[in-house]
Design an enzyme around this catalytic site. Structure first.
Site, PDB file in Angstrom:
ATOM      1  N   TYR A  35      14.396  38.460 -10.217  1.00 16.49           N
ATOM      2  CA  TYR A  35      15.776  38.280 -10.672  1.00 16.49           C
ATOM      3  C   TYR A  35      16.311  39.520 -11.394  1.00 16.49           C
ATOM      4  CZ  TYR A  35      14.841  33.310  -9.764  1.00 16.49           C
ATOM      5  OH  TYR A  35      14.497  32.108  -9.185  1.00 16.49           O
ATOM      6  N   LYS A  70       0.863  34.405  -6.163  1.00 21.01           N
ATOM      7  CA  LYS A  70       0.745  34.423  -4.693  1.00 21.01           C
ATOM      8  C   LYS A  70      -0.096  35.662  -4.367  1.00 21.01           C
ATOM      9  CE  LYS A  70       1.971  32.807  -0.609  1.00 21.01           C
ATOM     10  NZ  LYS A  70       1.436  31.535  -0.093  1.00 21.01           N
ATOM     11  N   ASP A  73       2.181  27.872  -3.713  1.00 20.17           N
ATOM     12  CA  ASP A  73       2.447  26.796  -2.755  1.00 20.17           C
ATOM     13  C   ASP A  73       1.548  25.592  -3.029  1.00 20.17           C
ATOM     14  OD1 ASP A  73       0.568  28.701  -2.091  1.00 20.17           O
ATOM     15  OD2 ASP A  73       0.868  28.609   0.060  1.00 20.17           O
ATOM     16  N   ASP A 127      10.889  29.238 -12.275  1.00 16.65           N
ATOM     17  CA  ASP A 127      12.211  28.634 -12.119  1.00 16.65           C
ATOM     18  C   ASP A 127      12.091  27.377 -11.254  1.00 16.65           C
ATOM     19  OD1 ASP A 127      14.910  28.233 -12.040  1.00 16.65           O
ATOM     20  OD2 ASP A 127      15.385  29.944 -10.764  1.00 16.65           O
ATOM     21  N   ASP A 173      11.621  23.073 -12.600  1.00 16.13           N
ATOM     22  CA  ASP A 173      12.543  22.016 -12.161  1.00 16.13           C
ATOM     23  C   ASP A 173      11.783  20.884 -11.472  1.00 16.13           C
ATOM     24  OD1 ASP A 173      14.747  23.218 -13.189  1.00 16.13           O
ATOM     25  OD2 ASP A 173      15.918  23.154 -11.332  1.00 16.13           O
TER      26      ASP A 173
END
Ligand code: NAD
Length: 366
Positions: free
Chosen positions: A146, A195, A227, A251, A255
């Protein structure tokens, strides 16, 4: 202890829910011998109305001078409020981004805890929920994808977009230290999510996390690919204590984790820098649809104040007392409108209360 707390009431339900968190802090102060000195700081739509900008330099200075900032929430109805006709940098949310940046808040903490009494709001199957879960998502907040360089341009006749995921070892080390410190106050387990089978940034992440882990021999460290983590959160959420991860993965996973708890009005959060300072706020927004009605759930803000006691002031006993009082109030059958059971039959077994009454009931159990 004397605690200097900056208070951003903000917009919508912000002033209503912050008032209840202050009530609880004052109750804690009276019982345990602490003084909370509050300083009001304007931010968001109310600051735009008063000063023309969502966050003034004076407000930033006041936040910096505080030990911690307790915040309600900012913003209005994004379709109808005149604040959203302003340029993006003058809208309410720009104030929050500027504050986070000015205070270098690189670590975001979001607990996901399932209350026995609110189990039916959890979308997971009963056998998966088991005895419930209690995890903390620790997300890096100021680096990664980001914040990296990005551009969109034509390459060989095709529009091409590039985003860059950059982390340096210092950024990883400071968030990892925070993660292990938090784990030491909890069940002493860190799941570092990356990852590393594909990304260089993840391989560096894993290497530095392992280095930091050597300073915390009591904490169990495991690595998990992002994942797999997304699957494990809905398959066996009880396995997690602290989930430590970079900005974008955090992020998304935070959620997902908050969704499985079932209620936005219950979820606290904290953003920390490398001092004891923290910005503490509920995960939800300013809920303009219910503002001024006295029905908002103040528990997320009250639990954010408990996080402030624990992480800025190291008042663990006092934080435990607040969290225990919240559990007790739910056990005693009190609910705000957002956490009322859906089924008519079950609604008869609990009592609906408003924002102020919920604050009073929690204070009475401290
Ligand atoms: P929201 O979280 O404010 O509301 C979503 C739904 O949840 C609404 O139905 C609302 O009534 C309900 N809700 C939220 N908090 C509640 C509580 N404590 N008690 C009972 N019900 C609650 O999200 P939104 O409607 O998308 O956003 C409204 C405004 O809030 C926007 O301006 C948005 O930008 C802003 N916002 C601010 C923050 C922040 O201050 N950190 C975070 C998210 C959204």
């Amino acid at each position: 202890m004397e605690c200097h707390v900056g208070v951003i009431k903000g917009d919508g339900i912000g002033p209503e829910i912050v008032a209840e968190a202050k009530k609880v802090l004052d109750k804690i102060g009276g019982k345990y011998g602490h003084t909370f000195r509050y300083e009001e700081i304007l931010m968001g739509g109310c600051s735009i109305d008063a000063t023309g900008v969502p966050l003034t330099d004076e407000a930033i200075a006041a936040a910096k001078a505080s030990d911690a900032v307790l915040m309600g929430s900012i913003g209005g109805n994004t379709t109808t409020s005149p604040w959203y006709k302003l340029a993006p940098e003058l809208r309410p949310e720009a104030g929050l981004l500027k504050l986070r940046k000015s205070l270098n808040l690189f670590a975001n903490l979001r607990p996901a805890y399932l209350y026995e009494e609110l189990k039916e709001a959890c979308p997971l199957r009963e056998d998966i929920i088991g005895d419930g879960f209690d995890m903390m998502i620790m997300r890096e907040l100021t680096g990664g994808l980001y914040f990296g360089a990005r551009e969109t341009k034509e390459v060989d006749g095709a529009m091409t977009a590039v985003d860059t995921l950059t982390y340096n070892e210092h950024e990883i080390r400071r968030i990892a230290r925070r993660g292990f410190d938090i784990a030491m106050k909890r069940k002493k387990k860190v799941t570092s999510v990356d990852k590393a089978n594909v990304l260089d940034s993840s391989r560096l992440w894993r290497k530095i996390v392992e280095e930091v882990a050597k300073d915390y021999p009591q904490v169990v460290l495991e690595h998990m690919l992002v994942d797999n983590c997304a699957m494990q959160l809905v398959k066996n959420p009880a396995q997690f204590d602290v989930i430590l991860t970079e900005n974008m993965f955090g992020d998304i996973l935070s959620d997902e984790a908050s969704m499985v708890t079932g209620s936005i009005g219950m979820l606290s959060s904290a953003s920390l820098n490398d001092t004891k300072f923290g910005l503490y706020e509920p995960s939800g927004g300013s809920a303009p649809d219910i503002a001024g009605q006295g029905i908002a759930n103040p528990i997320a803000t009250i639990l954010s104040a408990a996080m402030m006691l624990r992480y800025t002031f190291d008042l663990d006993k006092e934080a435990d007392a607040v969290e225990q009082a919240v559990r007790q109030v739910l056990k005693d059958g009190y609910r705000t409108i957002d956490i009322m059971p859906q089924e008519e039959e079950k609604r008869l077994t609990v009592k609906q209360v408003g924002t102020g009454e919920m604050g009073d009931l929690i204070c009475a159990r401290i």
